[in-house]
Motif scaffolding. Structure first.
Motif, PDB file in Angstrom:
ATOM      1  N   LYS A   6       0.839  -1.211   0.000  1.00 48.24           N
ATOM      2  CA  LYS A   6       0.000   0.000   0.000  1.00 48.24           C
ATOM      3  C   LYS A   6       0.864   1.247   0.000  1.00 48.24           C
ATOM      4  N   ASP A   7       0.623   2.121  -0.968  1.00 50.38           N
ATOM      5  CA  ASP A   7       1.245   3.455  -1.020  1.00 50.38           C
ATOM      6  C   ASP A   7       2.750   3.425  -0.805  1.00 50.38           C
ATOM      7  N   LEU A   8       3.390   2.507  -1.473  1.00 52.74           N
ATOM      8  CA  LEU A   8       4.833   2.342  -1.296  1.00 52.74           C
ATOM      9  C   LEU A   8       5.608   3.437  -2.036  1.00 52.74           C
ATOM     10  N   THR A   9       6.523   4.060  -1.314  1.00 47.71           N
ATOM     11  CA  THR A   9       7.387   5.067  -1.928  1.00 47.71           C
ATOM     12  C   THR A   9       8.837   4.748  -1.595  1.00 47.71           C
ATOM     13  N   LYS A  10       9.688   4.900  -2.609  1.00 46.29           N
ATOM     14  CA  LYS A  10      11.118   4.622  -2.396  1.00 46.29           C
ATOM     15  C   LYS A  10      11.957   5.733  -3.003  1.00 46.29           C
ATOM     16  N   GLN A  11      12.895   6.222  -2.222  1.00 48.76           N
ATOM     17  CA  GLN A  11      13.843   7.212  -2.740  1.00 48.76           C
ATOM     18  C   GLN A  11      15.249   6.654  -2.629  1.00 48.76           C
ATOM     19  N   TYR A  12      16.094   6.992  -3.596  1.00 43.99           N
ATOM     20  CA  TYR A  12      17.523   6.739  -3.425  1.00 43.99           C
ATOM     21  C   TYR A  12      18.152   8.059  -2.997  1.00 43.99           C
ATOM     22  N   HIS A  13      18.998   7.989  -1.987  1.00 43.80           N
ATOM     23  CA  HIS A  13      19.593   9.208  -1.455  1.00 43.80           C
ATOM     24  C   HIS A  13      20.996   9.347  -2.025  1.00 43.80           C
ATOM     25  N   LEU A  14      21.147  10.298  -2.922  1.00 47.57           N
ATOM     26  CA  LEU A  14      22.445  10.527  -3.549  1.00 47.57           C
ATOM     27  C   LEU A  14      23.173  11.633  -2.811  1.00 47.57           C
ATOM     28  N   LYS A  15      24.395  11.892  -3.232  1.00 47.74           N
ATOM     29  CA  LYS A  15      25.236  12.859  -2.529  1.00 47.74           C
ATOM     30  C   LYS A  15      24.578  14.239  -2.479  1.00 47.74           C
ATOM     31  N   ASP A  18      18.059  13.700  -3.610  1.00 51.18           N
ATOM     32  CA  ASP A  18      17.335  12.444  -3.452  1.00 51.18           C
ATOM     33  C   ASP A  18      16.486  12.238  -4.706  1.00 51.18           C
ATOM     34  N   ILE A  19      16.469  11.012  -5.217  1.00 49.46           N
ATOM     35  CA  ILE A  19      15.542  10.773  -6.335  1.00 49.46           C
ATOM     36  C   ILE A  19      14.454   9.792  -5.905  1.00 49.46           C
ATOM     37  N   THR A  20      13.227  10.163  -6.225  1.00 49.13           N
ATOM     38  CA  THR A  20      12.112   9.267  -5.934  1.00 49.13           C
ATOM     39  C   THR A  20      11.984   8.303  -7.103  1.00 49.13           C
ATOM     40  N   VAL A  21      12.057   7.016  -6.792  1.00 47.79           N
ATOM     41  CA  VAL A  21      12.000   5.999  -7.845  1.00 47.79           C
ATOM     42  C   VAL A  21      10.606   5.383  -7.917  1.00 47.79           C
ATOM     43  N   LEU A  22      10.034   5.076  -6.763  1.00 44.78           N
ATOM     44  CA  LEU A  22       8.685   4.486  -6.740  1.00 44.78           C
ATOM     45  C   LEU A  22       7.766   5.409  -5.970  1.00 44.78           C
ATOM     46  N   GLU A  23       6.553   5.577  -6.484  1.00 46.61           N
ATOM     47  CA  GLU A  23       5.631   6.519  -5.853  1.00 46.61           C
ATOM     48  C   GLU A  23       4.237   5.905  -5.751  1.00 46.61           C
ATOM     49  N   ASN A  24       3.769   5.805  -4.531  1.00 44.84           N
ATOM     50  CA  ASN A  24       2.382   5.323  -4.289  1.00 44.84           C
ATOM     51  C   ASN A  24       2.036   4.034  -5.026  1.00 44.84           C
ATOM     52  N   ILE A  25       2.903   3.054  -4.891  1.00 42.99           N
ATOM     53  CA  ILE A  25       2.621   1.757  -5.523  1.00 42.99           C
ATOM     54  C   ILE A  25       1.667   0.961  -4.626  1.00 42.99           C
ATOM     55  N   CYS A  26       0.564   0.524  -5.197  1.00 42.87           N
ATOM     56  CA  CYS A  26      -0.386  -0.339  -4.482  1.00 42.87           C
ATOM     57  C   CYS A  26      -0.542  -1.615  -5.300  1.00 42.87           C
ATOM     58  N   SER A  53      11.403  -8.446  -1.556  1.00 43.81           N
ATOM     59  CA  SER A  53      12.184  -9.529  -0.947  1.00 43.81           C
ATOM     60  C   SER A  53      12.960  -9.061   0.283  1.00 43.81           C
ATOM     61  N   SER A  54      12.719  -7.829   0.701  1.00 50.78           N
ATOM     62  CA  SER A  54      13.352  -7.254   1.911  1.00 50.78           C
ATOM     63  C   SER A  54      14.860  -7.026   1.768  1.00 50.78           C
ATOM     64  N   LEU A  55      15.379  -7.066   0.550  1.00 53.72           N
ATOM     65  CA  LEU A  55      16.805  -6.762   0.371  1.00 53.72           C
ATOM     66  C   LEU A  55      17.039  -5.254   0.450  1.00 53.72           C
ATOM     67  N   LEU A  56      16.004  -4.501   0.103  1.00 52.32           N
ATOM     68  CA  LEU A  56      16.083  -3.035   0.139  1.00 52.32           C
ATOM     69  C   LEU A  56      15.004  -2.512   1.072  1.00 52.32           C
ATOM     70  N   ASN A  57      15.291  -1.389   1.720  1.00 50.56           N
ATOM     71  CA  ASN A  57      14.245  -0.784   2.536  1.00 50.56           C
ATOM     72  C   ASN A  57      13.448   0.224   1.704  1.00 50.56           C
ATOM     73  N   TYR A  58      12.383   0.757   2.274  1.00 46.30           N
ATOM     74  CA  TYR A  58      11.570   1.739   1.559  1.00 46.30           C
ATOM     75  C   TYR A  58      11.265   2.899   2.489  1.00 46.30           C
ATOM     76  N   ASP A  59      10.738   3.982   1.910  1.00 46.19           N
ATOM     77  CA  ASP A  59      10.601   5.204   2.697  1.00 46.19           C
ATOM     78  C   ASP A  59       9.233   5.359   3.349  1.00 46.19           C
ATOM     79  N   SER A  60       8.186   5.014   2.628  1.00 43.58           N
ATOM     80  CA  SER A  60       6.870   5.066   3.259  1.00 43.58           C
ATOM     81  C   SER A  60       5.945   4.062   2.600  1.00 43.58           C
TER      82      SER A  60
END
Ligand SMILES: Nc1ncnc2c1ncn2[C@@H]1O[C@H](COP(=O)(O)OP(=O)(O)OP(=O)(O)O)[C@@H](O)[C@H]1O
Ligand SMILES: [Mg+2]
Length: 233
Positions: A6-15, A18-26, A53-60
């Protein structure tokens, strides 16, 4: 239900930003369901599988899994260990889980024969072609007997014949065992022939632009899917 996102958002934090890669994925994955994910290169498909697969974390957002959730993840890079033989690479997942037994060794043997790798079981990954390496990675995943297969472009290095054989095999396996699968592919025909549902992702940040359930034999899904991806993939 296997899992619900539900409402998955993922950002990669660069130097510097920050870039948002996934936004509100349901997304909900049900028992015995095959979902194909299509989307432009770099839109975030592998990121999504790694989060599931829990290899990466997510932001919200939230991900709920069924009890005793058990997955088999075939990464986009085959991740074979160069210092282990083909056979040892195939058994790696089972070894980690301490689940090697006679039955599994027999299943491994059958798969090595079927996928034309029996003569290479004592070879090292560096001596294999890209397609052979993918078949080793696939065997490793099948041996885990997962509730959910996560396959990231698993057939990209395979020739037409091998691809067709593996597609049929996986389909049969999943039907017999009532397993589920999320497969990432760039091949629309492959997606249509395998999936119950197709998810089309937009480009950065990726959100779901269309979800198509393939349940009507009278619909020309190839044309339908292509109408959504012509500007995206
Ligand atoms: N560790 C990371 N740090 C920063 N950015 C990353 C990282 N991993 C991926 N990215 C960026 O996130 C975006 C999504 O990457 P991802 O690998 O999930 O795309 P993809 O849809 O699987 O692409 P492809 O179809 O080419 O495999 C890309 O723009 C990529 O550059
Ligand atoms: Mg990828």
């Amino acid at each position: 239900m296997i899992l619900t996102i539900k409402d998955l958002t993922k950002q990669y934090h660069l130097k510097n930003n920050d870039i948002t890669v996934l936004e509100n994925i349901c997304l909900t994955v049900n028992e015995h369901e095959v979902i194909a994910i299509l989307g432009t290169s770099g839109c975030g498909k592998s990121t999504l599988l790694s989060i599931i697969s829990s290899l990466l974390n997510y932001d919200s957002g939230t991900i709920k899994y069924k009890d005793h959730f058990n997955y088999g993840y075939m990464l986009q890079k085959d991740m074979l260990l160069p210092y282990l033989t083909v056979k040892e690479n195939c058994l790696l997942g089972l070894r980690i889980k301490k689940q090697i037994n006679e039955e599994k060794l027999k299943q491994l043997d059958d798969l090595l024969i079927k996928y034309h790798l029996k003569n290479y079981e004592d070879s090292y990954p560096d001596n294999l072609s890209g397609g052979m390496r993918q078949r080793v990675a696939l065997i490793r995943t099948i041996l885990l007997d997962p509730d959910l297969y996560l396959l990231d472009e698993p057939f990209s290095a395979l020739d037409y014949q091998n691809k067709k054989m593996l597609l049929n095999d996986i389909k049969k396996l999943i039907d017999e065992k009532h397993q589920s699968m999320i497969i990432v592919t760039h091949d629309v025909n492959e997606a249509i022939s395998l999936a119950n549902r197709i998810i089309i992702l937009s480009n950065k940040p990726a959100h779901i632009i269309k979800e198509i359930t393939l349940d009507n034999p009278d619909i020309d899904y190839l044309t339908l899917v292509e109408s959504y991806i012509k500007d995206e993939v």
